[in-house]
Motif scaffolding. Structure first.
Motif, mmCIF file in Angstrom:
data_model
loop_
_atom_site.group_PDB
_atom_site.id
_atom_site.type_symbol
_atom_site.label_atom_id
_atom_site.label_comp_id
_atom_site.label_asym_id
_atom_site.label_seq_id
_atom_site.Cartn_x
_atom_site.Cartn_y
_atom_site.Cartn_z
ATOM 1 N N LEU A 121 70.112 43.708 16.223
ATOM 2 C CA LEU A 121 69.182 44.919 15.967
ATOM 3 C C LEU A 121 68.049 44.468 14.823
ATOM 4 C CD1 LEU A 121 69.185 47.964 15.785
ATOM 5 C CD2 LEU A 121 70.924 47.863 14.082
ATOM 6 N N PHE A 122 67.172 45.081 14.793
ATOM 7 C CA PHE A 122 65.820 44.763 13.839
ATOM 8 C C PHE A 122 65.576 46.373 12.982
ATOM 9 C CE2 PHE A 122 65.285 41.491 16.852
ATOM 10 C CZ PHE A 122 65.000 40.394 16.271
ATOM 11 N N VAL B 219 79.042 41.781 15.819
ATOM 12 C CA VAL B 219 80.013 41.185 16.661
ATOM 13 C C VAL B 219 79.323 40.655 17.868
ATOM 14 C CG1 VAL B 219 80.710 42.887 17.941
ATOM 15 C CG2 VAL B 219 82.401 41.131 17.466
ATOM 16 N N ASN B 220 78.321 41.037 18.159
ATOM 17 C CA ASN B 220 77.709 40.658 19.492
ATOM 18 C C ASN B 220 76.074 40.712 19.407
ATOM 19 O OD1 ASN B 220 76.785 41.585 22.538
ATOM 20 N ND2 ASN B 220 78.122 39.775 22.691
ATOM 21 N N ASN B 221 75.328 40.038 19.904
ATOM 22 C CA ASN B 221 73.866 40.343 20.049
ATOM 23 C C ASN B 221 73.264 41.211 20.900
ATOM 24 O OD1 ASN B 221 73.234 38.732 17.649
ATOM 25 N ND2 ASN B 221 72.886 36.769 18.898
ATOM 26 N N SER B 222 74.172 41.745 22.067
ATOM 27 C CA SER B 222 73.684 42.683 22.683
ATOM 28 C C SER B 222 73.774 44.047 22.379
ATOM 29 C CB SER B 222 74.305 42.311 24.190
ATOM 30 O OG SER B 222 73.768 43.335 25.152
ATOM 31 N N VAL B 223 72.849 44.731 21.864
ATOM 32 C CA VAL B 223 72.831 45.997 21.230
ATOM 33 C C VAL B 223 72.472 47.135 22.242
ATOM 34 C CG1 VAL B 223 72.113 47.434 19.343
ATOM 35 C CG2 VAL B 223 72.659 45.049 18.946
ATOM 36 N N ARG B 224 73.074 47.981 22.699
ATOM 37 C CA ARG B 224 72.770 48.808 23.751
ATOM 38 C C ARG B 224 72.117 49.983 23.243
ATOM 39 N NH1 ARG B 224 76.289 47.766 28.035
ATOM 40 N NH2 ARG B 224 76.444 45.364 28.186
ATOM 41 N N SER B 225 72.722 50.430 21.999
ATOM 42 C CA SER B 225 72.054 51.845 21.489
ATOM 43 C C SER B 225 72.117 51.683 19.896
ATOM 44 C CB SER B 225 72.878 52.960 21.796
ATOM 45 O OG SER B 225 72.489 54.212 21.434
ATOM 46 N N GLU C 119 74.499 37.872 15.431
ATOM 47 C CA GLU C 119 76.012 37.311 15.543
ATOM 48 C C GLU C 119 76.183 36.341 14.175
ATOM 49 O OE1 GLU C 119 76.690 35.588 19.044
ATOM 50 O OE2 GLU C 119 76.644 37.290 20.205
ATOM 51 N N ASN C 120 75.061 35.654 13.912
ATOM 52 C CA ASN C 120 74.812 34.599 12.782
ATOM 53 C C ASN C 120 74.417 34.992 11.503
ATOM 54 O OD1 ASN C 120 75.777 32.539 14.709
ATOM 55 N ND2 ASN C 120 73.348 32.365 15.354
ATOM 56 N N GLY C 121 74.259 36.435 11.512
ATOM 57 C CA GLY C 121 73.886 37.166 10.308
ATOM 58 C C GLY C 121 74.980 37.064 9.046
#
Length: 231
Positions: free
Chosen positions: A40-41, A64-70, A55-57
């Motif tokens: 997320l940006f 917990v996961n880089n796939s941000v759906r919403s 994830e590496n923040g």
């Protein structure tokens, strides 16, 4: 990318490289970009990166996961982040990030880890559409979740379905898109999630619904993988 309405030209590309953008939200001069694989940006109006959650923040930037759906910013300023592996809630004023995920013995937790859509209603409650766990509802306590499945079937597995967009109408009822299980309707007075009237018709019920839009006249437009409908 940003479209300049005056010139009808693209002004600048997004800093999220080649990642697919799943969701956009704008509030108080900040733009929130949910990406398929880069987290997320938070951007300013010139598309400069202010924060990058991934994830590496470190600290409150760690997802917990880089796939941000919403991504949704509620009326109190909290940022609700739906990922493939649960729900994050970011508090900008305190710079804190918490994570909610399904727990086997917690009946008041999230019903499924994969979050597809997050909407705040007129009563400032939050509705969360999951991949295969129905719709979750929570107030601003953020600690208790209520799950809704399709009460039109006695089979609990059939009552679970892949959810998509959620839309609130002028009566504060909810319309919920599904993939392959038609259009669902949350009746606030009955506190029940059901199939709505003619949408039970077999020609419609199996449709993969991609988008919903409610016109001021009350007409509901339904975009499906196979074509458009209106009601």
């Amino acid at each position: 990318m940003v479209l300049d309405k005056a010139t009808r030209k693209i002004k600048k590309t997004s800093p999220t490289s080649n990642s697919i953008v799943n969701s956009l939200n704008q509030k108080d001069g900040k733009i929130w970009v949910a990406s398929y694989s880069e987290g997320l940006f938070e951007l300013d109006e010139d598309l400069n990166i202010l924060k990058h959650f991934h994830e590496n923040g470190q600290g409150p930037l760690k997802l917990v996961n880089n796939s941000v759906r919403s991504v949704t910013i509620d009326s109190s300023g909290l940022v609700w982040i739906g990922t493939f592996l649960g729900l994050h809630i970011y508090n900008p004023s305190e710079n804190t990030l918490i994570h909610h995920y399904p727990e086997k013995d917690n009946l008041k937790g999230l019903s499924h880890q994969s979050i597809w859509e997050i909407v705040e209603d007129h009563q400032k409650s939050v509705w969360i559409a999951t991949y295969y766990g129905g719709v979750n509802y929570t107030d601003k306590s953020q600690s208790l979740f209520k799950s809704y499945l399709d009460k039109s079937t006695a089979n609990s597995e059939v009552g679970k379905f892949v959810l998509g967009e959620i839309l609130e109408d002028e009566d504060q009822n909810l319309w919920i898109a599904t993939e392959g299980n038609g259009l669902k309707f949350y009746d606030k007075k009955k506190d029940q999630l059901i199939n709505y009237d003619w949408f039970n018709h077999p020609e419609f019920n199996g449709k993969n619904i991609k988008s919903l839009w409610l016109e001021k006249s009350g007409t509901l437009y339904i975009g499906t993988h196979e074509g458009d409908y209106s009601s």
